[in-house]
Design an enzyme around this catalytic site. Structure first.
Site, PDB file in Angstrom:
ATOM      1  N   SER A 160      18.853  42.974  13.267  1.00  0.00           N
ATOM      2  CA  SER A 160      18.717  44.057  14.442  1.00  0.00           C
ATOM      3  C   SER A 160      19.400  43.929  15.582  1.00  0.00           C
ATOM      4  CB  SER A 160      17.232  44.264  14.647  1.00  0.00           C
ATOM      5  OG  SER A 160      16.864  45.416  15.138  1.00  0.00           O
ATOM      6  N   GLU A 179      14.381  51.708   5.497  1.00  0.00           N
ATOM      7  CA  GLU A 179      14.395  51.267   6.831  1.00  0.00           C
ATOM      8  C   GLU A 179      14.947  52.252   7.913  1.00  0.00           C
ATOM      9  OE1 GLU A 179      17.142  48.605   8.858  1.00  0.00           O
ATOM     10  OE2 GLU A 179      17.536  47.662   7.059  1.00  0.00           O
ATOM     11  N   HIS A 205      12.985  47.650   7.766  1.00  0.00           N
ATOM     12  CA  HIS A 205      13.662  46.931   8.577  1.00  0.00           C
ATOM     13  C   HIS A 205      13.625  45.382   8.717  1.00  0.00           C
ATOM     14  CE1 HIS A 205      16.280  46.844  11.999  1.00  0.00           C
ATOM     15  NE2 HIS A 205      15.588  46.338  12.841  1.00  0.00           N
TER      16      HIS A 205
END
Length: 304
Positions: A112, A249, A276
């Site tokens: 991320s 996600e 995610h």
């Protein structure tokens, strides 16, 4: 002989702040892990040493400045916030840690926000990297926003979506009804498995850091990340690169496919049923992809 680097070590940066680091696993392959958030922490990397042990991988993770186990500056001081809540600070913190760990010709994985940091590092300090793993992060925020808005409209009722948008327009994001909808979306697209092992009795997110870059939650972007766009630089990431995304996600797979095309030596792998945090949601598939990538680069058999 036991590697003396094993376990937890506190590294003092040149600026005087202390960074928590932890190393698991032993071997010639070095993997440095960058957590997301910004303001999250290292915890989804905890089993990587065990999972990658048969390849001989030394896995080092750390909590970035402001995060749970590392020093937490007083970001309410505008001078401190201006100095440390920047892309450049976290990039240079990473390079200083690399030097203090004495890592070179190593693999860098970012999840991320950590994926954004990894891309920036590859572009500025790529000579130190043997391979790059971008996990659940895209090269621009516009396509992300388009995707999460579509997910929200698919998942929630029209009334719920309208209410969320109304709250966002008024900056009324902390009320229980709004946060209840955020929880629904998080359970569906972020933490699908919700493992007990990384739950805590208190919140661990470094909210000043998260708010400065992201905003209130994953489904709005009001901070510095709203300017994130390095699409035109993907062609300059030259080391072997693995893009790994969950199939269910917050990050758009269409962007991942374009990135895999734009990065000269990239492979895209997707994880079924993964949100995610697909390294937790579907660990066997995630680690099979990661081990194949590391083995192929090590053996000189990596191809796009």
């Amino acid at each position: 002989m036991k590697n003396m680097r094993q376990g937890t070590h506190i590294i003092t940066l040149d600026n005087g702040y202390h960074i928590w680091t932890h190393t698991e696993g032993q071997g010639d392959i070095k993997l440095l892990c960058l957590h997301g958030g910004p303001g999250g922490n290292h915890e989804y990397w905890e089993n990587f040493g065990e999972e990658l042990a048969d390849l001989g991988v030394e896995v080092t993770m750390y909590d970035q400045l402001g995060s749970f186990y590392s020093d937490q500056p007083d970001y309410s001081d505008p001078k401190i916030a201006e100095k440390y809540l920047t892309y450049n600070y976290y990039l240079e913190e990473l390079e200083e840690l690399r030097q203090k760990l004495n890592y070179d010709n190593f693999y860098l994985i970012g999840q991320s926000w950590g994926g954004a940091l990894a891309m920036m590092y590859a572009l500025k300090y790529g000579q130190h990297l043997k391979g790059l793993i971008i996990s659940s992060m895209v090269d621009n925020i516009d396509e992300y926003l388009e995707h999460i808005n579509a997910l929200r409209e698919k998942t929630l009722t029209p009334e719920a979506v309208a209410y969320m948008k109304e709250c966002e327009a008024k900056n009324d994001l902390d009320n229980a009804r709004y946060q209840g909808y955020v929880d629904v979306l998080n359970r569906e697209y972020v933490d699908r498995k919700q493992p007990m092992a990384i739950r805590h009795l208190i919140p661990t997110m470094a909210t000043p850091v998260y708010n400065a870059f992201q905003g209130n939650n994953e489904f709005v972007v009001t901070g510095k990340l709203k300017e994130w766009d390095i699409r035109d630089r993907m062609k300059d990431i030259t080391m072997p690169t693995l893009l790994t995304f969950g199939e269910h996600e917050t990050m758009p797979l269409k962007s991942a496919k374009r990135m895999a095309h734009d990065i000269p030596h990239a492979r895209l792998e997707t994880t079924p049923y993964g949100g995610h945090h697909h390294m937790i949601d579907n660990a066997p598939v995630y680690f099979a992809h990661l081990k194949r990538f590391l083995s192929d680069v090590e053996n000189g058999t990596f191809n796009d």
